[in-house]
Design a protein around this motif. Structure first.
Motif, PDB file in Angstrom:
ATOM      1  N   VAL A 129      -1.315   3.597  21.934  1.00 28.06           N
ATOM      2  CA  VAL A 129      -0.796   3.983  23.246  1.00 28.06           C
ATOM      3  C   VAL A 129      -1.605   5.163  23.783  1.00 28.06           C
ATOM      4  O   VAL A 129      -1.846   6.135  23.054  1.00 28.06           O
ATOM      5  CB  VAL A 129       0.696   4.392  23.138  1.00 28.06           C
ATOM      6  CG1 VAL A 129       1.268   4.723  24.511  1.00 28.06           C
ATOM      7  CG2 VAL A 129       1.521   3.300  22.453  1.00 28.06           C
ATOM      8  N   TRP A 130      -1.980   5.079  25.055  1.00 28.65           N
ATOM      9  CA  TRP A 130      -2.647   6.226  25.669  1.00 28.65           C
ATOM     10  C   TRP A 130      -1.707   7.422  25.638  1.00 28.65           C
ATOM     11  O   TRP A 130      -0.504   7.292  25.883  1.00 28.65           O
ATOM     12  CB  TRP A 130      -3.028   5.943  27.120  1.00 28.65           C
ATOM     13  CG  TRP A 130      -4.041   4.870  27.321  1.00 28.65           C
ATOM     14  CD1 TRP A 130      -3.910   3.769  28.112  1.00 28.65           C
ATOM     15  CD2 TRP A 130      -5.351   4.783  26.755  1.00 28.65           C
ATOM     16  NE1 TRP A 130      -5.043   3.006  28.056  1.00 28.65           N
ATOM     17  CE2 TRP A 130      -5.949   3.610  27.222  1.00 28.65           C
ATOM     18  CE3 TRP A 130      -6.075   5.579  25.870  1.00 28.65           C
ATOM     19  CZ2 TRP A 130      -7.232   3.219  26.856  1.00 28.65           C
ATOM     20  CZ3 TRP A 130      -7.362   5.192  25.502  1.00 28.65           C
ATOM     21  CH2 TRP A 130      -7.923   4.025  25.994  1.00 28.65           C
ATOM     22  N   ASP A 131      -2.257   8.593  25.382  1.00 28.50           N
ATOM     23  CA  ASP A 131      -1.472   9.820  25.323  1.00 28.50           C
ATOM     24  C   ASP A 131      -0.768  10.103  26.656  1.00 28.50           C
ATOM     25  O   ASP A 131       0.308  10.695  26.675  1.00 28.50           O
ATOM     26  CB  ASP A 131      -2.386  10.990  24.948  1.00 28.50           C
ATOM     27  CG  ASP A 131      -1.626  12.270  24.710  1.00 28.50           C
ATOM     28  OD1 ASP A 131      -1.902  13.247  25.426  1.00 28.50           O
ATOM     29  OD2 ASP A 131      -0.760  12.298  23.820  1.00 28.50           O
ATOM     30  N   HIS A 132      -1.347   9.670  27.775  1.00 28.68           N
ATOM     31  CA  HIS A 132      -0.732   9.919  29.088  1.00 28.68           C
ATOM     32  C   HIS A 132       0.307   8.862  29.463  1.00 28.68           C
ATOM     33  O   HIS A 132       0.963   8.978  30.490  1.00 28.68           O
ATOM     34  CB  HIS A 132      -1.805  10.032  30.178  1.00 28.68           C
ATOM     35  CG  HIS A 132      -2.568   8.771  30.440  1.00 28.68           C
ATOM     36  ND1 HIS A 132      -3.559   8.314  29.593  1.00 28.68           N
ATOM     37  CD2 HIS A 132      -2.489   7.868  31.445  1.00 28.68           C
ATOM     38  CE1 HIS A 132      -4.065   7.185  30.079  1.00 28.68           C
ATOM     39  NE2 HIS A 132      -3.423   6.892  31.202  1.00 28.68           N
ATOM     40  N   ASN A 133       0.521   7.871  28.610  1.00 26.61           N
ATOM     41  CA  ASN A 133       1.496   6.813  28.891  1.00 26.61           C
ATOM     42  C   ASN A 133       2.853   7.200  28.299  1.00 26.61           C
ATOM     43  O   ASN A 133       3.305   6.646  27.301  1.00 26.61           O
ATOM     44  CB  ASN A 133       1.011   5.472  28.336  1.00 26.61           C
ATOM     45  CG  ASN A 133       1.907   4.321  28.732  1.00 26.61           C
ATOM     46  OD1 ASN A 133       3.023   4.513  29.203  1.00 26.61           O
ATOM     47  ND2 ASN A 133       1.413   3.123  28.530  1.00 26.61           N
ATOM     48  N   GLU A 134       3.486   8.189  28.916  1.00 26.19           N
ATOM     49  CA  GLU A 134       4.768   8.685  28.424  1.00 26.19           C
ATOM     50  C   GLU A 134       5.853   7.616  28.374  1.00 26.19           C
ATOM     51  O   GLU A 134       6.632   7.579  27.419  1.00 26.19           O
ATOM     52  CB  GLU A 134       5.230   9.892  29.250  1.00 26.19           C
ATOM     53  CG  GLU A 134       4.474  11.162  28.925  1.00 26.19           C
ATOM     54  CD  GLU A 134       4.661  11.622  27.488  1.00 26.19           C
ATOM     55  OE1 GLU A 134       5.769  11.475  26.929  1.00 26.19           O
ATOM     56  OE2 GLU A 134       3.682  12.131  26.913  1.00 26.19           O
ATOM     57  N   GLY A 149      -1.000   9.238  14.421  1.00 23.64           N
ATOM     58  CA  GLY A 149      -2.366   9.674  14.645  1.00 23.64           C
ATOM     59  C   GLY A 149      -2.615  10.017  16.093  1.00 23.64           C
ATOM     60  O   GLY A 149      -1.927   9.520  16.997  1.00 23.64           O
ATOM     61  N   HIS A 150      -3.581  10.889  16.310  1.00 21.12           N
ATOM     62  CA  HIS A 150      -3.971  11.285  17.654  1.00 21.12           C
ATOM     63  C   HIS A 150      -5.495  11.359  17.686  1.00 21.12           C
ATOM     64  O   HIS A 150      -6.086  12.130  16.925  1.00 21.12           O
ATOM     65  CB  HIS A 150      -3.352  12.649  18.006  1.00 21.12           C
ATOM     66  CG  HIS A 150      -3.719  13.120  19.362  1.00 21.12           C
ATOM     67  ND1 HIS A 150      -4.457  14.248  19.584  1.00 21.12           N
ATOM     68  CD2 HIS A 150      -3.450  12.602  20.589  1.00 21.12           C
ATOM     69  CE1 HIS A 150      -4.628  14.418  20.880  1.00 21.12           C
ATOM     70  NE2 HIS A 150      -4.024  13.444  21.505  1.00 21.12           N
ATOM     71  N   ARG A 162      -9.831   9.867  27.749  1.00 25.24           N
ATOM     72  CA  ARG A 162      -8.423   9.702  27.389  1.00 25.24           C
ATOM     73  C   ARG A 162      -8.218   9.795  25.882  1.00 25.24           C
ATOM     74  O   ARG A 162      -9.063   9.373  25.098  1.00 25.24           O
ATOM     75  CB  ARG A 162      -7.905   8.346  27.872  1.00 25.24           C
ATOM     76  CG  ARG A 162      -7.856   8.199  29.378  1.00 25.24           C
ATOM     77  CD  ARG A 162      -6.866   9.168  29.973  1.00 25.24           C
ATOM     78  NE  ARG A 162      -6.721   8.964  31.404  1.00 25.24           N
ATOM     79  CZ  ARG A 162      -5.907   9.664  32.154  1.00 25.24           C
ATOM     80  NH1 ARG A 162      -5.167  10.620  31.624  1.00 25.24           N
ATOM     81  NH2 ARG A 162      -5.826   9.426  33.439  1.00 25.24           N
ATOM     82  N   ASP A 163      -7.045  10.329  25.517  1.00 24.30           N
ATOM     83  CA  ASP A 163      -6.625  10.411  24.124  1.00 24.30           C
ATOM     84  C   ASP A 163      -5.821   9.164  23.778  1.00 24.30           C
ATOM     85  O   ASP A 163      -5.081   8.644  24.615  1.00 24.30           O
ATOM     86  CB  ASP A 163      -5.715  11.618  23.898  1.00 24.30           C
ATOM     87  CG  ASP A 163      -6.405  12.953  24.129  1.00 24.30           C
ATOM     88  OD1 ASP A 163      -7.580  12.978  24.515  1.00 24.30           O
ATOM     89  OD2 ASP A 163      -5.726  13.977  23.923  1.00 24.30           O
ATOM     90  N   LEU A 164      -5.942   8.740  22.532  1.00 23.33           N
ATOM     91  CA  LEU A 164      -5.182   7.601  22.038  1.00 23.33           C
ATOM     92  C   LEU A 164      -4.214   8.081  20.964  1.00 23.33           C
ATOM     93  O   LEU A 164      -4.595   8.838  20.070  1.00 23.33           O
ATOM     94  CB  LEU A 164      -6.115   6.538  21.448  1.00 23.33           C
ATOM     95  CG  LEU A 164      -5.447   5.254  20.980  1.00 23.33           C
ATOM     96  CD1 LEU A 164      -4.910   4.464  22.169  1.00 23.33           C
ATOM     97  CD2 LEU A 164      -6.443   4.410  20.193  1.00 23.33           C
ATOM     98  N   VAL A 165      -2.972   7.629  21.049  1.00 23.82           N
ATOM     99  CA  VAL A 165      -1.954   7.942  20.061  1.00 23.82           C
ATOM    100  C   VAL A 165      -1.678   6.672  19.263  1.00 23.82           C
ATOM    101  O   VAL A 165      -1.513   5.589  19.837  1.00 23.82           O
ATOM    102  CB  VAL A 165      -0.659   8.444  20.732  1.00 23.82           C
ATOM    103  CG1 VAL A 165       0.450   8.649  19.702  1.00 23.82           C
ATOM    104  CG2 VAL A 165      -0.923   9.724  21.503  1.00 23.82           C
ATOM    105  N   ILE A 166      -1.647   6.815  17.952  1.00 16.57           N
ATOM    106  CA  ILE A 166      -1.261   5.711  17.077  1.00 16.57           C
ATOM    107  C   ILE A 166       0.180   5.965  16.667  1.00 16.57           C
ATOM    108  O   ILE A 166       0.490   7.026  16.105  1.00 16.57           O
ATOM    109  CB  ILE A 166      -2.169   5.625  15.838  1.00 16.57           C
ATOM    110  CG1 ILE A 166      -3.620   5.432  16.261  1.00 16.57           C
ATOM    111  CG2 ILE A 166      -1.699   4.488  14.915  1.00 16.57           C
ATOM    112  CD1 ILE A 166      -4.622   5.621  15.138  1.00 16.57           C
TER     113      ILE A 166
END
Length: 173
Positions: A129-134, A149-150, A162-166
């Protein structure tokens, strides 16, 4: 969160004839830059091999039809990594057509995925998930997915790094 409208949704395994609708829902998310790493629309032909890599008994794609019989949401289980040691882990992706958002469909599909995953030999589900996709991060969080993960600034999406969150969770056997 809004409750599901009657009648309750029903999932079914996707068939090849569903691929154009699946692709249309996917493509509709691209301009917003919130959901996918694709930056331009994909064609049905582009997604045929992806579709064929799924199987109802191990890595299904599920669709939800609306009252009129049109596909309004879908979820896929995809291989997290091709090496055998990772086979008990699948990446889960959920997409809902804009007209059917905020009706609880994504949550319904995630609950189904969590409940049914052990039947596919899965022990772990992950989401990217994109970090900005709250909204998506909250959705996964409500279903006990945790940030595992980040990855900072790993993608260039519409000119913005963009940052990706696992996110991930174990599923009951």
């Amino acid at each position: 969160m809004a409750s599901l409208r009657e009648p309750s949704p029903h999932t079914r395994d996707a068939v090849a004839a569903d691929l154009p609708a699946i692709v249309a829902i996917y493509n509709a998310t691209i301009p917003g830059g919130m959901v996918t790493a694709d930056t331009s629309p994909v064609s049905v032909e582009d997604r045929v091999s992806w579709f064929r890599a799924h199987a109802p008994d191990r890595r299904p794609i599920w669709v939800v039809d609306d009252e009129a019989g049109a596909i309004c949401a879908w979820l896929s289980f995809s291989d997290f990594h091709p090496r055998p040691a990772y086979h008990p882990t699948a990446e889960v992706s959920v997409y809902v057509t804009e007209s059917h958002r905020r009706r609880g469909l994504a949550g319904f599909l995630l609950r189904q995925a969590i409940e049914r995953a052990p039947g596919f030999g899965l022990k772990v589900l992950v989401g990217l998930v994109w970090d900005h996709n709250e909204p998506s991060l909250r959705l996964f969080g409500r279903h006990e997915f945790r940030r595992w993960g980040h990855l900072p600034r790993v993608a260039l999406l519409h000119g913005v790094e963009r940052d990706l969150v696992i996110v991930g969770r174990r599923v009951a056997p």
